[in-house]
Design a protein around this motif. Structure first.
Motif, mmCIF file in Angstrom:
data_model
loop_
_atom_site.group_PDB
_atom_site.id
_atom_site.type_symbol
_atom_site.label_atom_id
_atom_site.label_comp_id
_atom_site.label_asym_id
_atom_site.label_seq_id
_atom_site.Cartn_x
_atom_site.Cartn_y
_atom_site.Cartn_z
ATOM 1 N N LEU B 26 5.028 14.665 -9.161
ATOM 2 C CA LEU B 26 5.898 13.714 -9.862
ATOM 3 C C LEU B 26 7.213 14.375 -10.250
ATOM 4 N N VAL B 27 7.114 15.606 -10.766
ATOM 5 C CA VAL B 27 8.334 16.309 -11.170
ATOM 6 C C VAL B 27 9.211 16.570 -9.948
ATOM 7 N N LYS B 30 11.079 13.541 -8.721
ATOM 8 C CA LYS B 30 11.959 12.952 -9.741
ATOM 9 C C LYS B 30 11.381 11.656 -10.293
ATOM 10 N N MET B 31 10.080 11.601 -10.462
ATOM 11 C CA MET B 31 9.458 10.392 -10.979
ATOM 12 C C MET B 31 8.698 10.683 -12.269
ATOM 13 N N ALA B 32 9.131 11.712 -12.992
ATOM 14 C CA ALA B 32 8.366 12.114 -14.173
ATOM 15 C C ALA B 32 8.228 10.971 -15.177
ATOM 16 N N MET B 33 9.272 10.154 -15.311
ATOM 17 C CA MET B 33 9.215 9.107 -16.325
ATOM 18 C C MET B 33 8.224 8.007 -15.968
ATOM 19 N N VAL B 211 0.875 12.571 -20.552
ATOM 20 C CA VAL B 211 2.249 12.727 -20.071
ATOM 21 C C VAL B 211 2.694 14.175 -20.222
ATOM 22 N N ILE B 215 3.849 16.620 -17.124
ATOM 23 C CA ILE B 215 5.227 17.050 -16.904
ATOM 24 C C ILE B 215 5.459 18.505 -17.310
ATOM 25 N N ALA B 216 4.998 18.868 -18.516
ATOM 26 C CA ALA B 216 5.400 20.170 -19.053
ATOM 27 C C ALA B 216 4.961 21.367 -18.199
ATOM 28 N N ALA B 219 7.076 21.403 -15.036
ATOM 29 C CA ALA B 219 8.477 21.747 -15.286
ATOM 30 C C ALA B 219 8.604 23.235 -15.584
ATOM 31 N N TYR B 222 8.264 25.119 -12.458
ATOM 32 C CA TYR B 222 9.420 24.915 -11.583
ATOM 33 C C TYR B 222 10.561 25.857 -11.962
#
Lengths: 375, 386
Positions: B26-27, B30-33, B211, B215-216, B219, B222
């Motif tokens: 997802l990250v 670019k669809m994290a939200m 969530v 994401i965290a 990220a 990354y």
């Protein structure tokens, strides 16, 4: 309870009047500032900020030990601003994209806030109950002083908006040009972002952390469909926001067990859906109608062109031909034929048709010059 | 450590792993939200599923709720396709509306539903070991352990089976489509996995933590690597690390485990954000400063090369001509001297042979403007960097 009775109650009942006024003002100010967020493509920033405000509320409570709304909101404001600028730091200084930065700050701050809230709940402080109203909001807890605070902040917002209107507008649509003109873009940017944060923080008590972003977006997204002018959009968004607040309060007040926040959000969502469908220039309905109309138009032209090619082979262009001839051609419908007659391009006599002089001429020029008249 | 504590840590770790895998993609896409949107909008699905099954752990409820997640994605994409609003606005409109519906459904049926919005959003990991699964009368462990375990196994299975396709479509959509891998299937497949994971985990850890766990870690990873496999590994590592340290932190504070795990995730991210070797804030700022000095050096050398007359190269003149502050000028001059680019002769600065060659090449670079060249050139000429 019928409507007139309800309206009478709004003016006489203290609680209902306060809540209605509060949600209306809140809707107006968030709608106004939300327009900028939507146009700046920062729609989800509101979501991130509202979640990021939670630890601020908890920390403010931990420091003061009192549940005074204003101090808690200042805590929320500070932590919302920290979140916002951290998001910006992540986007500008690393290769992480904006969606990652938003989701990251949103969930991390919210989680930290929850940790603090649960920590506070275990504290031997009688005051601690009710902090969780900031999660989903409780419009019923609004008192007159809260409404005054909202009104004052809205007034300041309006003043700043009018004062810096030109700067906001130009930054919104052409940031690079603004810089070359010598405006301090950083300052304008920080100013507008701070006001967006302020509006979000104001709404936390009423709508709550989770749903606040919708208050910011929905009125603005609805208003966007009706106009291409910024001032009209801001004005419309404020109206939509205010009405969402008033209607939402009315609906939740007339039913049991309905919390105000979600109802306001749903009313705002109805405004959005209505605007998406029925807006005259951008709406889906009229877009579809225009699409069908254009297709008919094209079919009419195709039929006319086909007729022209048949008539061309005869010396007398008005020589009648059988309608059947058109049958093996896709563009032909009874309606288009009727329309051709109406426009005096062709005449129909029983099962035969013939082109008029006017029709022949129009068809001959169909592909050589652009027809100026539509339809 | 008693068995309940071990079980909690085990569940938290499994959730962390199950989230880190879809989260990484997802990250990168670019669809994290979207994961945030899904985590909120599964609420009405959970409520309706609960009306039907009366059991928060039933597989039907999980499927129904996951289906709401997919509906969210479809709705967002539909609104976006109409072109009326941008993608982020579409996300921001859809999930609060669905979430509101969920909240209202709960509120209207408060008497029949033993379901709390707080519980959905925040979960209560501490209670997870008490809800146990019995097969034929024997206790085989907590239910949520089984749920998240089976979701994790499915996710890993799908990851191994479609790793190549996922990798390709994440980094080069066009090539993937032209090679015959349907982007739609991969996209919705990923979305389904994300939805199912979110629903499976919400009961244990809450929607918001899901969530954060998606994401965290991704990220953070990354910022440390650009290799997909390493990124997956690091993300899983960070997830498990914060799950276990978060549990003990919560134990010590006597506060929400979910909140504490998130705080640990935030702490790890902050450390990496500041100190990552090449992409951390400090490294980036250091590099920016270095580049600034080197650009100044280049300007200085070009000036020297352009002027053969001694007057122009006199120290005093240079001071007024280029108008640098003293500190900055000193840094640049020191750097030039250290690299043997210039020599001083009675307050007259002149280029050495090496400085001259470097400057000529630099002019070439400025004319052709090939980004890669200047770094190679710096490697060749500089003994010391700025």
């Amino acid at each position: 309870m019928d409507i007139t009775e309800y309206i009478k109650l709004v003016f006489t009942d203290y609680t209902l009047r306060t809540i209605t006024l509060g949600t209306a003002i809140l809707g107006a100010v968030t709608g106004m500032l939300g327009s900028f967020a939507v146009l700046r493509k920062q729609s989800l920033l509101g979501d991130a900020i509202s979640h990021a405000a939670l630890p601020g509320i908890a920390i403010a409570f931990l420091i003061t030990g009192a549940k005074d709304t204003n101090t808690l909101l200042i805590g929320a404001l500070v932590s919302g601003l920290i979140g916002t600028f951290w998001i910006r730091g992540i986007i500008t200084k690393t290769h992480l994209k904006s969606d990652t930065a938003l989701g990251l700050i949103l969930s991390l701050f919210f989680g930290f806030g929850m940790l603090l809230l649960t920590f506070i709940q275990k504290q031997p402080n009688a005051n601690q109950a009710g902090l969780d109203k900031y999660l989903f909001g409780q419009a019923a807890t609004l008192v007159e002083s809260d409404v005054w605070l909202m009104a004052i902040v809205t007034g300041v917002c309006l003043l700043v908006l009018l004062l810096f209107w030109k700067e906001f507008k130009i930054l919104l649509f052409d940031a690079d040009y603004t810089k070359t003109l010598g405006f301090n873009t950083r300052f304008i940017d920080v100013l507008i972002t701070s006001f967006i944060v302020l509006a979000i923080v104001l709404g936390l008590q009423t709508v709550g952390v989770v749903l606040m972003s919708a208050m910011l977006l929905a009125p603005a997204a609805a208003a966007r469909q009706w106009t291409n002018s910024l001032s009209t959009m801001v004005f419309l968004a404020a109206i939509f926001g205010a009405f969402s607040g008033v209607f939402g309060t009315a609906i939740s007040a007339s039913q049991n067990n309905l919390s105000t926040g979600p109802v306001i959000v749903l009313v705002a969502a109805v405004f959005v859906v209505f605007s998406f469908i029925f807006s005259p220039s951008r709406g889906l309905l009229f877009k579809q109608i225009r699409f069908i109309k254009n297709r008919r138009d094209l079919e009419l032209h195709k039929t006319l062109a086909f007729m022209y090619h048949i008539a061309e082979t005869h010396e007398n262009i008005s020589h009648p031909h059988a309608i059947k001839l058109l049958n093996n051609f896709q563009g032909f419908t009874k309606k288009t034929l009727q329309k051709l007659v109406e426009k005096n391009y062709a005449t129909i006599d029983g099962s035969m048709w013939s082109l008029t002089d006017l029709g022949f001429e129009t068809a001959a020029n169909l592909y050589t010059k652009q027809s100026t008249e539509d339809e | 450590m008693n068995s309940a504590q071990i079980e909690i840590q085990l569940i938290a770790s499994l959730v962390a792993i199950a989230c880190a895998i879809p989260g990484t993609f997802l990250v990168l896409r670019k669809m994290a939200m979207i994961s945030d949107a899904i985590s909120h909008s599964i609420l009405p699905g959970i409520v309706i599923g609960f009306f039907i099954t009366q059991d928060l752990n039933s597989p039907l409820l999980i499927l129904l709720a996951a289906f709401t997640g997919i509906i969210t994605v479809v709705l967002v994409e539909y609104i976006q396709k109409t072109g009326l609003v941008k993608e982020d606005t579409a996300i921001g409109l859809v999930f609060p509306a669905l979430f509101s519906i969920g909240v209202i459904l709960i509120a209207k049926n408060a008497n029949d539903v033993h379901l709390d919005v707080d519980a959905v959003l925040l979960g209560e990991l501490a209670f997870a070991p008490f809800d146990r699964l019995f097969i034929g009368g024997t206790d085989v462990g907590p239910k949520s352990l089984w749920i998240i375990g089976s979701i994790l196994i499915t996710t890993i299975g799908l990851l191994l089976a479609f790793f190549k396709e996922l990798k390709l479509s994440t980094f080069d959509k066009g090539l993937a489509a032209s090679l015959g891998f349907s982007p739609a299937i991969i996209h919705y497949g990923l979305m389904s996995v994300a939805s199912v994971t979110t629903v499976g985990a919400f009961d244990a850890v809450g929607a918001i933590l899901v969530v954060a766990l998606m994401i965290a870690p991704a990220a953070t990873a990354y910022l440390l690597t650009t290799d997909l496999k390493k990124m997956l590994g690091l993300a899983i590592g960070f997830g498990v690390l914060s799950a276990i340290s978060g549990y003990w932190f919560a134990h010590w504070l006597d506060a929400s485990i979910a909140g504490s795990i998130t705080t640990m995730l935030g702490f790890i991210f902050l450390i990496v954000f500041l100190f990552a070797p090449s992409k951390g804030i400090i490294a980036v700022m250091y590099r920016e400063k270095q580049q600034r000095t080197e650009v100044s050096l280049l300007t200085f050398l070009l000036h020297l090369k352009n002027h053969t007359e001694e007057r122009e190269r006199h120290v005093n003149h240079l001071q007024e001509h280029i108008n640098w502050q003293k500190v900055r000028a000193k840094t640049v001059l020191d750097l030039a001297l250290k690299n043997n680019m210039i020599v001083f002769n009675k307050n007259i600065v002149s280029l050495t042979e090496k400085g001259d060659t470097f400057t000529s090449k630099a002019i070439d670079y400025i004319i052709t403007n090939e980004d890669a060249q200047i770094e190679d050139m710096k490697e060749d000429f500089f003994l010391f960097r700025g």
